[in-house]
Scaffold this motif. Structure first.
Motif, PDB file in Angstrom:
ATOM      1  N   GLN A   1       0.818  -1.207   0.000  1.00  0.00           N
ATOM      2  CA  GLN A   1       0.000   0.000   0.000  1.00  0.00           C
ATOM      3  C   GLN A   1       0.852   1.258   0.000  1.00  0.00           C
ATOM      4  OE1 GLN A   1       0.434  -1.984   2.584  1.00  0.00           O
ATOM      5  NE2 GLN A   1       0.802  -0.753   4.400  1.00  0.00           N
ATOM      6  N   ASN A   2       2.155   1.131   0.239  1.00  0.00           N
ATOM      7  CA  ASN A   2       3.053   2.280   0.279  1.00  0.00           C
ATOM      8  C   ASN A   2       3.513   2.645  -1.120  1.00  0.00           C
ATOM      9  OD1 ASN A   2       4.132   0.472   2.960  1.00  0.00           O
ATOM     10  ND2 ASN A   2       3.309   2.504   3.292  1.00  0.00           N
ATOM     11  N   THR A   3       3.756   3.931  -1.337  1.00  0.00           N
ATOM     12  CA  THR A   3       4.287   4.396  -2.616  1.00  0.00           C
ATOM     13  C   THR A   3       5.783   4.101  -2.678  1.00  0.00           C
ATOM     14  OG1 THR A   3       4.823   6.588  -1.774  1.00  0.00           O
ATOM     15  CG2 THR A   3       2.594   6.271  -2.678  1.00  0.00           C
ATOM     16  N   ASN A   4       6.367   4.246  -3.855  1.00  0.00           N
ATOM     17  CA  ASN A   4       7.812   4.039  -4.005  1.00  0.00           C
ATOM     18  C   ASN A   4       8.597   4.997  -3.125  1.00  0.00           C
ATOM     19  OD1 ASN A   4       7.504   2.011  -5.845  1.00  0.00           O
ATOM     20  ND2 ASN A   4       7.761   3.328  -7.628  1.00  0.00           N
ATOM     21  N   GLU A   5       8.124   6.238  -3.046  1.00  0.00           N
ATOM     22  CA  GLU A   5       8.823   7.232  -2.252  1.00  0.00           C
ATOM     23  C   GLU A   5       8.778   6.875  -0.769  1.00  0.00           C
ATOM     24  OE1 GLU A   5       6.544   7.923  -4.573  1.00  0.00           O
ATOM     25  OE2 GLU A   5       7.802   8.827  -6.119  1.00  0.00           O
ATOM     26  N   GLU A   6       7.622   6.406  -0.297  1.00  0.00           N
ATOM     27  CA  GLU A   6       7.512   5.997   1.102  1.00  0.00           C
ATOM     28  C   GLU A   6       8.406   4.792   1.383  1.00  0.00           C
ATOM     29  OE1 GLU A   6       2.941   7.266   2.217  1.00  0.00           O
ATOM     30  OE2 GLU A   6       3.313   5.360   1.211  1.00  0.00           O
ATOM     31  N   CYS A   7       8.415   3.828   0.481  1.00  0.00           N
ATOM     32  CA  CYS A   7       9.261   2.647   0.662  1.00  0.00           C
ATOM     33  C   CYS A   7      10.735   3.034   0.701  1.00  0.00           C
ATOM     34  CB  CYS A   7       9.010   1.629  -0.450  1.00  0.00           C
ATOM     35  SG  CYS A   7       7.424   0.808  -0.307  1.00  0.00           S
ATOM     36  N   TYR A   8      11.124   3.986  -0.123  1.00  0.00           N
ATOM     37  CA  TYR A   8      12.503   4.466  -0.131  1.00  0.00           C
ATOM     38  C   TYR A   8      12.856   5.069   1.233  1.00  0.00           C
ATOM     39  CZ  TYR A   8      16.557   7.328  -1.286  1.00  0.00           C
ATOM     40  OH  TYR A   8      17.800   7.910  -1.291  1.00  0.00           O
TER      41      TYR A   8
ATOM     42  N   HIS B   1      10.043  -6.499   1.596  1.00  0.00           N
ATOM     43  CA  HIS B   1       8.845  -5.863   1.075  1.00  0.00           C
ATOM     44  C   HIS B   1       7.827  -6.949   0.749  1.00  0.00           C
ATOM     45  CE1 HIS B   1       6.175  -3.584  -1.550  1.00  0.00           C
ATOM     46  NE2 HIS B   1       6.624  -2.548  -0.883  1.00  0.00           N
TER      47      HIS B   1
END
Length: 133
Positions: free
Chosen positions: A106-113, A129
């Motif tokens: 549910q997280n965006t790429n930016e949040e995961c980064y 992940h």
């Protein structure tokens, strides 16, 4: 310009119905604690676990596999392996193996980064992940 109207009802709660709930080990009831206290408890447990299991250095049995990053050209994609003389060498690893971090789909790429950066700052070696499992 179009105006937007915000409908605010008096029945809406001004504060959450309850703060965080905590159940002490061996207790038979839940206690309401503030979010500040809950976050402080989690931070204390993370710090205690990390400090108790911190690995600063590790011995490498195959010293010929040590990588000399400074000796290689930074523009090349492959690192340069430099043979080392002598027995096992200690190399810095700065990590803990007692905790892990799991990201979600549910997280965006930016949040995961950002989550991965925060986990690495804590010294976590196990960062996974949901999409990889």
């Amino acid at each position: 310009m179009r105006q937007r109207h915000l409908d605010v009802r008096d029945a809406r709660l001004a504060e959450p119905a309850h703060d965080a709930r905590y159940r002490a080990p061996g207790s038979d009831h839940w206690e309401d604690i503030s979010w500040d206290d809950a976050i402080a408890r989690v931070a204390q447990k993370i710090r205690k676990t990390r400090d108790a299991t911190w690995i600063a250095t590790e011995k490498v049995d195959a010293p010929e596999l040590l990588v000399d990053i400074a000796a290689g050209d930074r523009l090349q994609s492959a690192p340069r392996f430099v043979p080392q003389k002598g027995g096992p060498k200690e190399v810095p690893v700065n990590r803990t193996d007692a905790m892990g971090f799991m990201g979600g789909a549910q997280n965006t790429n930016e949040e995961c980064y950002l989550f991965q950066k925060a986990a690495r700052l804590l010294g976590l070696a196990y960062v996974e992940h949901q999409a990889r499992l």
